[in-house]
Design an enzyme around this catalytic site. Structure first.
Site, mmCIF file in Angstrom:
data_model
loop_
_atom_site.group_PDB
_atom_site.id
_atom_site.type_symbol
_atom_site.label_atom_id
_atom_site.label_comp_id
_atom_site.label_asym_id
_atom_site.label_seq_id
_atom_site.Cartn_x
_atom_site.Cartn_y
_atom_site.Cartn_z
ATOM 1 N N ALA A 19 62.792 73.620 52.511
ATOM 2 C CA ALA A 19 63.754 74.537 52.379
ATOM 3 C C ALA A 19 65.049 74.065 52.261
ATOM 4 O O ALA A 19 65.946 75.039 51.872
ATOM 5 C CB ALA A 19 63.491 75.728 53.440
ATOM 6 N N LYS A 155 56.936 70.451 38.845
ATOM 7 C CA LYS A 155 56.751 69.277 38.049
ATOM 8 C C LYS A 155 57.513 68.216 38.541
ATOM 9 O O LYS A 155 58.534 68.614 39.329
ATOM 10 C CB LYS A 155 57.281 69.460 36.392
ATOM 11 C CG LYS A 155 58.503 70.210 36.219
ATOM 12 C CD LYS A 155 59.731 69.462 35.958
ATOM 13 C CE LYS A 155 60.212 68.125 36.441
ATOM 14 N NZ LYS A 155 61.566 67.938 37.071
ATOM 15 N N HIS A 185 60.845 75.185 34.761
ATOM 16 C CA HIS A 185 61.952 75.957 34.565
ATOM 17 C C HIS A 185 62.448 76.293 33.175
ATOM 18 O O HIS A 185 62.794 77.362 32.934
ATOM 19 C CB HIS A 185 62.839 75.960 35.716
ATOM 20 C CG HIS A 185 63.748 74.680 35.430
ATOM 21 N ND1 HIS A 185 63.647 73.568 35.610
ATOM 22 C CD2 HIS A 185 65.149 75.137 34.943
ATOM 23 C CE1 HIS A 185 64.591 72.843 35.284
ATOM 24 N NE2 HIS A 185 65.685 73.596 34.687
ATOM 25 N N GLU A 223 72.447 65.596 29.683
ATOM 26 C CA GLU A 223 73.192 65.983 30.972
ATOM 27 C C GLU A 223 74.280 64.995 31.072
ATOM 28 O O GLU A 223 74.337 63.850 30.918
ATOM 29 C CB GLU A 223 72.119 65.979 31.996
ATOM 30 C CG GLU A 223 70.877 66.865 32.044
ATOM 31 C CD GLU A 223 70.290 66.808 33.211
ATOM 32 O OE1 GLU A 223 70.257 67.759 34.141
ATOM 33 O OE2 GLU A 223 69.474 65.768 33.326
ATOM 34 N N HIS A 247 59.596 69.254 30.516
ATOM 35 C CA HIS A 247 60.522 70.069 29.740
ATOM 36 C C HIS A 247 60.440 70.104 28.178
ATOM 37 O O HIS A 247 60.419 70.948 27.397
ATOM 38 C CB HIS A 247 62.091 70.000 30.430
ATOM 39 C CG HIS A 247 62.132 70.358 31.840
ATOM 40 N ND1 HIS A 247 61.541 71.147 32.511
ATOM 41 C CD2 HIS A 247 63.104 69.623 32.886
ATOM 42 C CE1 HIS A 247 61.535 71.234 33.568
ATOM 43 N NE2 HIS A 247 62.629 70.240 33.938
HETATM 44 C C1 BG6 Z 1 64.903 69.447 36.711
HETATM 45 C C2 BG6 Z 1 65.135 67.676 36.855
HETATM 46 O O1 BG6 Z 1 63.593 69.700 36.308
HETATM 47 O O2 BG6 Z 1 65.678 69.623 35.358
HETATM 48 C C3 BG6 Z 1 66.418 67.629 36.890
HETATM 49 O O3 BG6 Z 1 64.335 67.469 37.722
HETATM 50 C C4 BG6 Z 1 67.328 68.164 35.729
HETATM 51 O O4 BG6 Z 1 66.548 65.927 36.768
HETATM 52 C C5 BG6 Z 1 67.131 69.370 35.788
HETATM 53 O O5 BG6 Z 1 68.793 67.821 36.001
HETATM 54 C C6 BG6 Z 1 67.892 70.122 34.299
HETATM 55 O O6 BG6 Z 1 67.606 71.302 34.339
HETATM 56 P P1 BG6 Z 1 68.650 72.267 33.705
HETATM 57 O O7 BG6 Z 1 68.144 73.778 33.916
HETATM 58 O O8 BG6 Z 1 69.987 72.178 34.444
HETATM 59 O O9 BG6 Z 1 68.801 72.075 32.244
#
Ligand code: BG6
Length: 496
Positions: A19, A155, A185, A223, A247
């Site tokens: 948490a 993941k 996500h 990123e 992803h």
């Molecule tokens: C996460 C990764 O699953 O996704 C991170 O562990 C990454 O390293 C992130 O920064 C990126 O998610 P988003 O939604 O910001 O594109």
């Protein structure tokens, strides 16, 4: 929820393991707060924040307030926060300690949890701790009643094909598949779901979506952030495990899959698995031609100096963990045979920008050969995932005037209308967990096949341990990654 599945009994307790960790703090609480804001959290739903720190409810609440204030800024509302924070209790426990689970069980039986038989356990913890928690939940009887309690696992699921299979077997020993929500996500992102609508609700698009018209596909998740305080996890994972195996592979399957017979959880996942199974295995001798890795060195992001990966706190000396990965895959099926799919992702790149760029073929006839147009750039369709959510189509038009000159114009469409505020990806998925809809969660065969695809690359890299390319933070990576391209007229597309 994207299907018409009937919601099943709604959980009333929601335990968050880890948490005070990065994921819970950065992603989970702001999403839960948005659900509270949107009035979507069921009445009586109670959160239990499970962590190691010696805190009481007040210390916990201060932590929650600070993290939400800093993340939400102007959106933070005192009254709403009070309502939201009242749903939480803090539980001090150790993931490895069985006694903590006995205590948790008692906590879940207290009157303030209501008469609760349905609990969600959210694993916002390091993948290496998943197995321990699963076993301890079972030992303490917290996996029962089967069918009602749910676990949500993040993941990467395992760190290679073998460990993923073992973890899966262990989970199935203690939980039924219906209880397991493997979260990615990216599937909760609006534009990702929109891919399905874009492809299958528009008759204009689908006839062109194949090897006859498409030259290649690029999937980029760039990123500008570094690894922050996550070295402990990231240094062992790297970009391939952290992003590409899950992803980016999910994005690939949605771009490439056949229309499912129905918009149902399993029908959709069946089609995704078929794509993964059709990806041509990469033989050892071809790994170099199919994959490229690199690591960020010091540089400047938006004008600010930032340290290199090696100097991030917690990173092992001389680590060769990749923070950038680019890879090429072929899907050997009727629709895609011969079309390369180029995937890349990296941290500390020039801008934060994720998109799917589809390049079409050159026209079959060189009609403009004798004119100044000679060679015409092919058409592109670009779907932007973030920061903007939009679709761009590039086409040629003749410039007004006497000569035969053209220009490229973009037809741009933003998915969102001004007054529509997006629900964060985590919020969408948590709502699905509460409603018992697993459509946007990952079935194990997806995980398995996706590991199979990347496994040869991982194994090869494990043996090449003395060197990794570096790129300056704030750049677009290295030109060397262009070695993956099949032809000279292919290159990375960095802009919309
Ligand atoms: C996460 C990764 O699953 O996704 C991170 O562990 C990454 O390293 C992130 O920064 C990126 O998610 P988003 O939604 O910001 O594109």
């Amino acid at each position: 929820m994207i299907t018409g599945e009937q919601p099943i009994e709604t959980p009333c307790s929601f335990v968050i393991f880890g948490a005070t960790g990065n994921l819970a703090t950065i992603k989970l609480y702001p999403s839960l707060y948005s659900l509270e804001e949107a009035g979507k959290l069921p009445e009586g739903l109670h959160f239990v924040a499970f962590a190691r720190r010696e805190w009481d409810d007040t210390a916990w609440r201060n932590y929650l307030r600070e993290s939400l204030e800093s993340k939400l800024k102007d959106r933070f509302d005192e009254q709403l926060f009070e309502q939201f924070a009242a749903r939480f209790s803090y539980f001090r426990g150790e993931l490895h300690d069985l006694a903590s689970y006995a205590g948790l069980k008692e906590e879940l039986a207290t009157p303030r949890m209501g008469n609760c038989t349905n609990v969600v356990f959210y694993f916002a913890i390091k993948p290496s701790e998943f197995a321990t928690v699963v076993k301890n939940l079972d030992e303490s009887g917290l996996n029962k009643p089967r069918g009602l309690h749910r676990i949500v696992v993040e993941k990467p699921f395992g760190h290679d094909i073998e460990s993923a299979t073992m973890l899966n077997e262990l989970m199935h020993k203690h939980f039924d598949e219906e209880q397991i929500y493997r979260i990615d996500h990216y599937l909760g992102k609006e534009t990702v779901q929109n891919l399905l609508v874009f492809r299958f609700a528009n008759t204009l698009i689908e006839p062109l979506w194949n090897r006859n018209f498409i030259d290649h596909v690029q999937i980029t998740v760039a990123e500008d952030i570094g690894i922050g305080s996550r070295a402990d996890y990231y240094d062992k994972a790297g970009a391939l495990r952290d992003m590409l195996q899950n992803h980016l592979m999910q994005l690939l399957t949605l771009v490439a899959m056949e229309p499912p017979p129905a918009l149902e959880a399993d029908a959709l996942r069946d089609e995704k698995v078929k794509v993964l199974r059709s990806i041509r295995p990469i033989p050892r001798r071809s790994v170099h031609a199919h994959a490229f890795r690199a690591q960020y060195a010091a540089g400047a992001i938006h004008g600010n100096q930032v340290p290199g990966y090696q100097d991030e706190p917690g990173v092992e000396r001389h680590s060769i963990t990749e923070t950038y990965v680019a890879a090429k895959f072929y899907i050997d099926n009727w629709r895609w045979r011969g079309v390369p799919f180029y995937l890349r992702t990296g941290k500390r790149l020039a801008v934060a920008n994720s998109m799917i760029a589809i390049r079409f073929r050159h026209p079959p006839q060189q009609l403009f050969r004798e004119t100044p147009l000679e060679s015409i750039d092919p058409n592109w369709v670009v779907l932007s995932l973030q920061p903007t959510e939009s679709m761009h189509m590039e086409i040629h038009v003749k410039q007004p005037g006497l000569g035969m000159d053209t220009r490229v114009i973009q037809l741009n469409a933003s998915y969102r209308k001004m007054h529509e505020t997006p629900l964060d990806a985590y919020a969408t998925l948590i709502l699905d967990v509460l409603e018992g809809d697993r459509t946007l969660f990952i079935r194990f065969d997806e995980v398995e096949w996706s590991w199979r695809v990347v496994d040869p690359i991982l194994k090869y890299w494990e043996q090449e341990r003395d060197f990794i390319h570096t790129y300056p933070a704030g750049s677009w990576g290295l030109h060397e990654s262009s070695r993956l391209f099949d032809s000279e007229d292919q290159e990375w597309r960095n802009e919309l």
